[in-house]
Design a protein around this motif. Structure first.
Motif, PDB file in Angstrom:
ATOM      1  N   HIS A 181      28.973  39.868  30.176  1.00  0.00           N
ATOM      2  CA  HIS A 181      30.106  41.043  29.865  1.00  0.00           C
ATOM      3  C   HIS A 181      30.287  42.450  29.899  1.00  0.00           C
ATOM      4  O   HIS A 181      29.995  43.369  29.210  1.00  0.00           O
ATOM      5  N   SER A 182      29.511  42.873  30.810  1.00  0.00           N
ATOM      6  CA  SER A 182      28.424  43.876  31.357  1.00  0.00           C
ATOM      7  C   SER A 182      29.281  45.046  31.214  1.00  0.00           C
ATOM      8  O   SER A 182      28.780  46.292  31.431  1.00  0.00           O
ATOM      9  N   VAL A 183      30.529  44.859  31.843  1.00  0.00           N
ATOM     10  CA  VAL A 183      31.059  45.550  32.622  1.00  0.00           C
ATOM     11  C   VAL A 183      32.771  45.032  32.842  1.00  0.00           C
ATOM     12  O   VAL A 183      33.107  44.273  32.662  1.00  0.00           O
ATOM     13  N   PHE A 184      33.349  46.574  32.350  1.00  0.00           N
ATOM     14  CA  PHE A 184      34.664  46.456  32.538  1.00  0.00           C
ATOM     15  C   PHE A 184      35.254  46.638  33.523  1.00  0.00           C
ATOM     16  O   PHE A 184      35.343  47.665  33.315  1.00  0.00           O
ATOM     17  N   LYS A 185      36.137  45.985  34.384  1.00  0.00           N
ATOM     18  CA  LYS A 185      36.765  46.305  35.233  1.00  0.00           C
ATOM     19  C   LYS A 185      37.962  45.700  35.690  1.00  0.00           C
ATOM     20  O   LYS A 185      37.825  44.273  35.219  1.00  0.00           O
ATOM     21  N   ASN A 186      39.035  46.025  35.810  1.00  0.00           N
ATOM     22  CA  ASN A 186      40.265  45.441  36.428  1.00  0.00           C
ATOM     23  C   ASN A 186      41.082  44.673  35.258  1.00  0.00           C
ATOM     24  O   ASN A 186      41.356  43.801  35.248  1.00  0.00           O
ATOM     25  N   GLY A 187      40.706  45.531  33.892  1.00  0.00           N
ATOM     26  CA  GLY A 187      41.241  45.309  32.490  1.00  0.00           C
ATOM     27  C   GLY A 187      40.949  43.698  32.019  1.00  0.00           C
ATOM     28  O   GLY A 187      41.473  42.911  31.397  1.00  0.00           O
ATOM     29  N   GLN A 188      39.449  43.470  32.670  1.00  0.00           N
ATOM     30  CA  GLN A 188      38.513  41.761  31.626  1.00  0.00           C
ATOM     31  C   GLN A 188      37.433  42.097  31.774  1.00  0.00           C
ATOM     32  O   GLN A 188      37.159  43.065  32.661  1.00  0.00           O
ATOM     33  N   TRP A 189      36.970  41.646  31.333  1.00  0.00           N
ATOM     34  CA  TRP A 189      34.744  41.531  31.059  1.00  0.00           C
ATOM     35  C   TRP A 189      34.567  41.121  32.535  1.00  0.00           C
ATOM     36  O   TRP A 189      34.794  39.706  32.661  1.00  0.00           O
ATOM     37  N   LYS A 190      33.545  41.429  32.661  1.00  0.00           N
ATOM     38  CA  LYS A 190      33.114  40.938  34.311  1.00  0.00           C
ATOM     39  C   LYS A 190      31.259  40.456  33.533  1.00  0.00           C
ATOM     40  O   LYS A 190      31.130  41.602  33.241  1.00  0.00           O
ATOM     41  N   ASN A 191      30.731  39.224  34.152  1.00  0.00           N
ATOM     42  CA  ASN A 191      29.208  39.417  34.097  1.00  0.00           C
ATOM     43  C   ASN A 191      28.478  40.233  35.096  1.00  0.00           C
ATOM     44  O   ASN A 191      29.323  40.058  36.262  1.00  0.00           O
ATOM     45  N   GLN A 192      26.964  40.975  35.102  1.00  0.00           N
ATOM     46  CA  GLN A 192      26.141  40.629  36.317  1.00  0.00           C
ATOM     47  C   GLN A 192      24.892  40.099  35.875  1.00  0.00           C
ATOM     48  O   GLN A 192      24.247  39.713  35.257  1.00  0.00           O
ATOM     49  N   ILE A 193      24.693  40.001  37.227  1.00  0.00           N
ATOM     50  CA  ILE A 193      23.073  39.357  37.340  1.00  0.00           C
ATOM     51  C   ILE A 193      22.255  40.181  38.046  1.00  0.00           C
ATOM     52  O   ILE A 193      22.582  41.270  38.188  1.00  0.00           O
ATOM     53  N   GLN A 194      21.142  40.237  37.174  1.00  0.00           N
ATOM     54  CA  GLN A 194      20.152  40.844  37.198  1.00  0.00           C
ATOM     55  C   GLN A 194      19.030  39.887  37.845  1.00  0.00           C
ATOM     56  O   GLN A 194      18.446  38.723  37.731  1.00  0.00           O
ATOM     57  N   PHE A 195      19.102  40.829  39.270  1.00  0.00           N
ATOM     58  CA  PHE A 195      18.059  40.602  40.476  1.00  0.00           C
ATOM     59  C   PHE A 195      16.760  41.039  40.370  1.00  0.00           C
ATOM     60  O   PHE A 195      16.797  42.683  39.861  1.00  0.00           O
ATOM     61  N   ALA A 196      15.715  40.793  40.765  1.00  0.00           N
ATOM     62  CA  ALA A 196      14.419  41.288  41.093  1.00  0.00           C
ATOM     63  C   ALA A 196      13.677  41.394  42.106  1.00  0.00           C
ATOM     64  O   ALA A 196      13.702  40.088  42.681  1.00  0.00           O
ATOM     65  N   ILE A 197      12.939  41.716  42.961  1.00  0.00           N
ATOM     66  CA  ILE A 197      12.002  41.720  43.886  1.00  0.00           C
ATOM     67  C   ILE A 197      10.422  43.060  43.954  1.00  0.00           C
ATOM     68  O   ILE A 197      10.030  43.768  42.893  1.00  0.00           O
ATOM     69  N   LEU A 198       9.910  41.630  43.614  1.00  0.00           N
ATOM     70  CA  LEU A 198       8.040  42.559  43.129  1.00  0.00           C
ATOM     71  C   LEU A 198       7.072  43.107  44.569  1.00  0.00           C
ATOM     72  O   LEU A 198       7.735  42.005  45.469  1.00  0.00           O
ATOM     73  N   GLU A 199       6.467  43.221  44.396  1.00  0.00           N
ATOM     74  CA  GLU A 199       5.895  44.037  46.235  1.00  0.00           C
ATOM     75  C   GLU A 199       5.074  42.505  46.262  1.00  0.00           C
ATOM     76  O   GLU A 199       5.623  42.428  47.411  1.00  0.00           O
ATOM     77  N   ASP A 200       4.559  41.614  45.563  1.00  0.00           N
ATOM     78  CA  ASP A 200       3.837  40.734  46.034  1.00  0.00           C
ATOM     79  C   ASP A 200       4.642  39.890  46.809  1.00  0.00           C
ATOM     80  O   ASP A 200       4.917  38.949  48.141  1.00  0.00           O
ATOM     81  N   ASP A 201       6.628  39.119  46.299  1.00  0.00           N
ATOM     82  CA  ASP A 201       7.104  39.264  46.874  1.00  0.00           C
ATOM     83  C   ASP A 201       7.534  39.241  48.788  1.00  0.00           C
ATOM     84  O   ASP A 201       7.066  38.827  49.273  1.00  0.00           O
ATOM     85  N   TYR A 202       6.909  40.152  48.416  1.00  0.00           N
ATOM     86  CA  TYR A 202       7.904  41.240  49.660  1.00  0.00           C
ATOM     87  C   TYR A 202       7.041  41.031  50.647  1.00  0.00           C
ATOM     88  O   TYR A 202       6.994  40.601  51.532  1.00  0.00           O
ATOM     89  N   PHE A 203       6.100  41.217  50.422  1.00  0.00           N
ATOM     90  CA  PHE A 203       4.978  41.199  51.140  1.00  0.00           C
ATOM     91  C   PHE A 203       4.534  40.109  51.361  1.00  0.00           C
ATOM     92  O   PHE A 203       3.515  39.475  52.351  1.00  0.00           O
ATOM     93  N   SER A 204       4.623  38.506  50.841  1.00  0.00           N
ATOM     94  CA  SER A 204       4.681  37.513  51.662  1.00  0.00           C
ATOM     95  C   SER A 204       5.700  36.428  52.457  1.00  0.00           C
ATOM     96  O   SER A 204       6.243  36.813  52.678  1.00  0.00           O
TER      97      SER A 204
END
Length: 174
Positions: free
Chosen positions: A151-174
């Motif tokens: 429920h991190s964002v209130f949009k169009n009259g309702q609460w929405k979840n957000q997913i957090q993604f991450a990429i590390l330099e090791d992920d990128y170079f592998s």
């Protein structure tokens, strides 16, 4: 389209004439985590001018090589130099180029710049849980899901979840 058919460039003062249309597009706003607000051309012009002068964030235009058409934007914001981290964003604003893989290609160019030239260690992204295309894009680019902001964002009259993604330099170079 191939990745070599697009390029990233710094914003130019006249880019507001293109980006203002994207800000007014309901379909685009519905996919973004930010709150909708009404924007005048004067405001958008000032936003572009401020982005041009801003050395604390990376904000770039995505353009086609064949005709230099500005079709989208990529960013890394909230840059933390000590931790070599930031938050990434991508937008293909020109609907004629949706579904062609250009957001993925633009993101790969941004990540290449961030990890190879700017020495980033970690880049995160926050994606609305119902934005399936963006979720697929991040996974395709090597990001890993880390968690959910409930429920991190209130949009169009309702609460929405957000997913957090991450990429590390090791992920990128592998």
């Amino acid at each position: 389209m191939e990745i070599n058919e697009i390029y990233l460039r710094a914003f130019e003062p006249e880019d507001y004439k293109t980006t203002i249309h994207w800000r007014k597009d309901e379909g685009i706003w519905s996919m973004l985590g930010g709150v909708k607000y009404f924007v005048s051309e004067t405001y958008e012009k000032q936003w572009i001018e401020n982005a041009i002068k801003d050395s604390n964030n990376i904000r770039l235009a995505v353009c086609l090589k064949e005709n230099n058409l500005h079709i989208g934007n990529v960013y890394i914001t909230d840059i933390n130099l000590q931790n070599r981290s930031g938050i990434s964003h991508v937008l293909i604003g020109n609907r004629n180029y949706w579904g062609k893989g250009l957001a993925t290609k633009a993101y790969k160019l941004l990540l290449d710049y961030a990890f190879k030239e700017r020495n980033f260690h970690r880049i995160v992204a926050h994606v609305l849980e119902d934005n399936v295309s963006s979720i697929k894009l991040h996974l395709k680019c090597g990001y890993k899901q880390e968690g959910i902001f409930r429920h991190s964002v209130f949009k169009n009259g309702q609460w929405k979840n957000q997913i957090q993604f991450a990429i590390l330099e090791d992920d990128y170079f592998s």
